[in-house]
Design a protein around this motif. Structure first.
Motif, short mmCIF file in Angstrom:
data_model
loop_
_atom_site.label_atom_id
_atom_site.label_comp_id
_atom_site.label_asym_id
_atom_site.label_seq_id
_atom_site.Cartn_x
_atom_site.Cartn_y
_atom_site.Cartn_z
N MET A 1 0.84 -1.21 0.00
CA MET A 1 0.00 0.00 0.00
C MET A 1 0.87 1.25 0.00
N ALA A 2 0.28 2.34 -0.50
CA ALA A 2 0.99 3.62 -0.50
C ALA A 2 1.14 4.11 0.94
N PRO A 3 2.17 4.92 1.21
CA PRO A 3 2.32 5.46 2.58
C PRO A 3 1.07 6.21 3.02
N VAL A 4 0.78 6.13 4.30
CA VAL A 4 -0.40 6.80 4.84
C VAL A 4 -0.22 8.31 4.73
N ALA A 5 -1.21 8.98 4.16
CA ALA A 5 -1.18 10.45 4.09
C ALA A 5 -1.55 10.99 5.48
N TRP A 6 -0.60 11.64 6.10
CA TRP A 6 -0.85 12.10 7.46
C TRP A 6 -1.54 13.46 7.43
N ASN A 7 -2.77 13.50 7.88
CA ASN A 7 -3.57 14.72 7.79
C ASN A 7 -4.56 14.76 8.97
N THR A 8 -5.41 15.77 8.96
CA THR A 8 -6.36 15.94 10.05
C THR A 8 -7.29 14.74 10.19
N SER A 9 -7.74 14.21 9.07
CA SER A 9 -8.67 13.08 9.11
C SER A 9 -8.04 11.85 9.77
N ASN A 10 -6.80 11.54 9.39
CA ASN A 10 -6.14 10.37 9.97
C ASN A 10 -5.75 10.61 11.44
N ALA A 11 -5.35 11.82 11.75
CA ALA A 11 -5.02 12.12 13.15
C ALA A 11 -6.27 12.01 14.03
N ALA A 12 -7.40 12.48 13.52
CA ALA A 12 -8.65 12.37 14.28
C ALA A 12 -9.06 10.91 14.43
N HIS A 13 -8.85 10.13 13.38
CA HIS A 13 -9.14 8.69 13.43
C HIS A 13 -8.30 8.01 14.51
N LEU A 14 -7.01 8.32 14.53
CA LEU A 14 -6.13 7.75 15.55
C LEU A 14 -6.59 8.13 16.96
N SER A 287 -0.15 0.38 11.31
CA SER A 287 -0.41 -0.57 10.22
C SER A 287 -1.25 0.06 9.11
N ASP A 288 -1.12 -0.51 7.92
CA ASP A 288 -1.95 -0.08 6.81
C ASP A 288 -3.42 -0.35 7.09
N GLU A 289 -3.70 -1.46 7.76
CA GLU A 289 -5.09 -1.80 8.06
C GLU A 289 -5.76 -0.72 8.91
N PHE A 290 -5.01 -0.14 9.84
CA PHE A 290 -5.60 0.85 10.75
C PHE A 290 -6.12 2.07 10.00
N TYR A 291 -5.44 2.46 8.92
CA TYR A 291 -5.83 3.69 8.19
C TYR A 291 -6.58 3.36 6.90
N SER A 292 -6.96 2.11 6.72
CA SER A 292 -7.66 1.72 5.49
C SER A 292 -9.10 2.21 5.50
N ASN A 293 -9.69 2.25 4.32
CA ASN A 293 -11.10 2.62 4.22
C ASN A 293 -11.98 1.60 4.94
N LYS A 294 -11.50 0.36 5.01
CA LYS A 294 -12.27 -0.68 5.69
C LYS A 294 -12.38 -0.40 7.19
N ALA A 295 -11.39 0.32 7.72
CA ALA A 295 -11.38 0.59 9.17
C ALA A 295 -12.13 1.87 9.52
N ARG A 296 -12.07 2.84 8.66
CA ARG A 296 -12.59 4.17 9.00
C ARG A 296 -14.10 4.15 9.21
N PHE A 297 -14.55 4.56 10.36
CA PHE A 297 -15.97 4.56 10.74
C PHE A 297 -16.60 3.18 10.58
N ALA A 298 -15.81 2.14 10.81
CA ALA A 298 -16.30 0.77 10.65
C ALA A 298 -16.84 0.19 11.96
N LEU A 299 -16.63 0.89 13.07
CA LEU A 299 -17.06 0.38 14.37
C LEU A 299 -18.19 1.24 14.92
N VAL A 300 -19.06 0.63 15.69
CA VAL A 300 -20.11 1.38 16.37
C VAL A 300 -19.55 1.87 17.70
N LYS A 301 -19.73 3.16 17.97
CA LYS A 301 -19.25 3.70 19.24
C LYS A 301 -19.96 3.02 20.41
#
Length: 457
Positions: A1-14, A287-301
């Protein structure tokens, strides 16, 4: 996978996953640190000054740590929730919550003071070697009382702790990769014999030699005069345990149902780093999995993630009294999980009753204007810059603040429309004056917190 683009969206996800969401200031700070720097910052939380929180707790919590008789359930729950809401070390509290669910122990059977001590132990060993965490929890008075090991004696072993140790805390009934059985009923019985005499005396762990079975036991294919430490060492060195823990952490922090190859990769990290939870989590968070589209908003709070997340995003203040009660109504009674398997997850958090309670919590928080004992926000502190205060920019600003949330253009237009409607539903002209801030901004936040998108992590 391409390197993770580090931005506001990924920082908020983390920050949502490794904590309980964060304010715009906290997210901006992580963006500056970069991905690796942010992960290290969150993981090395012992380096972060948390003295303001400790001072706040000392001044506001109504129990005396030197006097076990002064403890009550509401204050211990509030102690935990205040830590989650106001800590500068969000991962520390997120992991304490995770391990509390993993080693699910409850007020329904255990008294207040042992539950408080267990909470401290979970926090202390949250990032340690798994062996150390497991050994300390096995000697924890609350756990001993919860799973009846105080009645586990020579000649009459109680299998309760020995069974849950394998089924829920370490390897699981079957291997999460191979599907093979991890232990037999005889292993449960022999393991229980090794923990005979592990009990509680004067509120502390006590090894009662007179009640310990010093005979030879045969456990998972090996024989010896095993004690409890030997059983724990056997289990923590087993690949089935590495897979079980890696799988559970992965599902909690990334997404459900990782494939066998993924589980094996993280199990390798467990072994390569001497069973270090910290190393395993670092591998997960970069990990790539952590920032993947499959992970983003994939869990119920969970209810805690929903409520504490909103408090942190909105820079709310207050003593959080009664918040534990509202969380219980939402399905997560802190320090009192329903049984030994802990709470539900995913869509199990959602039903008509729990959603209504979530809406009620949002309404109480956002309309409260003077009760500092609960939760209080100041909408003026949350506004965008003066040149970004038209209704469209205002909606976008708060969608970003509460996520960033991605919503449809139709939803965005409905939120904008709300800002120009009066109480009778008639359209007017939008003007961000004090009255609008106090009424419409609070209302807008309530609508955003009621969106389906806000309940996903």
């Amino acid at each position: 996978m391409a390197p993770v683009a580090w931005n506001t969206s990924n920082a908020a996800h983390l920050l949502r996953r490794a904590g309980f969401a964060g304010s715009d200031v906290e997210i901006a700070d992580l963006v500056k640190r970069g991905l690796e720097g942010s992960v290290d910052y969150l993981l090395n939380y012992e380096l972060i000054d948390n003295s303001a929180l400790e001072k706040f707790l000392t001044e506001n919590i109504r129990f005396d740590v030197e006097d076990p008789r002064s403890f009550n359930r509401n204050e211990i729950r509030r102690f935990f929730l205040l830590r989650m809401a106001y800590t500068r070390r969000p991962l520390e509290e997120k992991l304490t919550l995770f391990w509390h669910d993993h080693f699910a122990t409850a007020f329904s059977k255990v008294a207040e003071y042992p539950m408080y001590l267990q909470n401290l132990t979970l926090r202390r060993f949250a990032l340690a070697r798994f062996d150390d965490l497991l050994l300390n929890i096995s000697r924890d008075p609350a756990m001993i009382l919860w799973l009846d090991n105080n009645t586990n004696v020579r000649g009459n072993p109680n299998e309760n702790f020995g069974r849950e140790l394998m089924e829920l805390f370490t390897c699981g009934v079957t291997d999460v990769v191979t599907g093979e059985s991890n232990y037999t009923e005889d292993d449960v019985k022999e393991g229980a014999r090794a923990f005979t005499g592990w009990t509680v005396k004067r509120g502390e762990f006590f090894f009662n030699e007179n009640q310990h079975d010093f005979g030879v036991k045969t456990f998972r294919g090996t024989s010896g005069n095993f004690n409890g430490e030997d059983i724990i060492a056997n289990l923590t060195q087993d690949r089935s345990t590495a897979r079980f823990i890696a799988h559970k952490l992965f599902e909690y922090f990334i997404y459900p149902d990782p494939g066998p190859a993924v589980i094996e990769r993280f199990a390798d990290v467990y072994f390569a780093n001497d069973h270090s939870i910290k190393a395993l989590l670092r591998a997960i968070f970069v990990s790539d999995e952590f920032y993947s589209n499959k992970a983003r908003f994939a869990l119920v709070k969970s209810p805690v993630e929903f409520a504490i997340g909103a408090i942190r995003q909105l820079k709310a203040t207050g003593g959080l009294r009664n918040v534990a009660d509202t969380l219980a109504l939402q399905g997560q009674d802190i320090l009192n999980p329903p049984d030994v398997s802990g709470w539900t997850s995913g869509l199990g958090w959602i039903d008509t009753s729990s959603m209504l309670e979530r809406y009620n919590f949002a309404n109480d928080m956002l309309t409260n204007r003077n009760r500092e004992i609960t939760v209080l926000i100041d909408p003026k502190l949350l506004l965008p810059p003066a040149d970004k205060q038209n209704k469209a920019d205002l909606v976008d600003h708060f969608l970003n603040l509460m996520g960033p949330l991605e919503v449809s253009s139709k939803t965005r237009k409905e939120l904008q429309k709300y800002l120009i409607l009066d109480d009778s539903g008639q359209k007017g002209k939008f003007k961000l004056d004090d009255a609008t801030i106090d009424k419409k901004v609070r209302g807008l936040l309530h609508l955003i917190m009621s969106l389906p998108e806000y309940h996903l992590n």
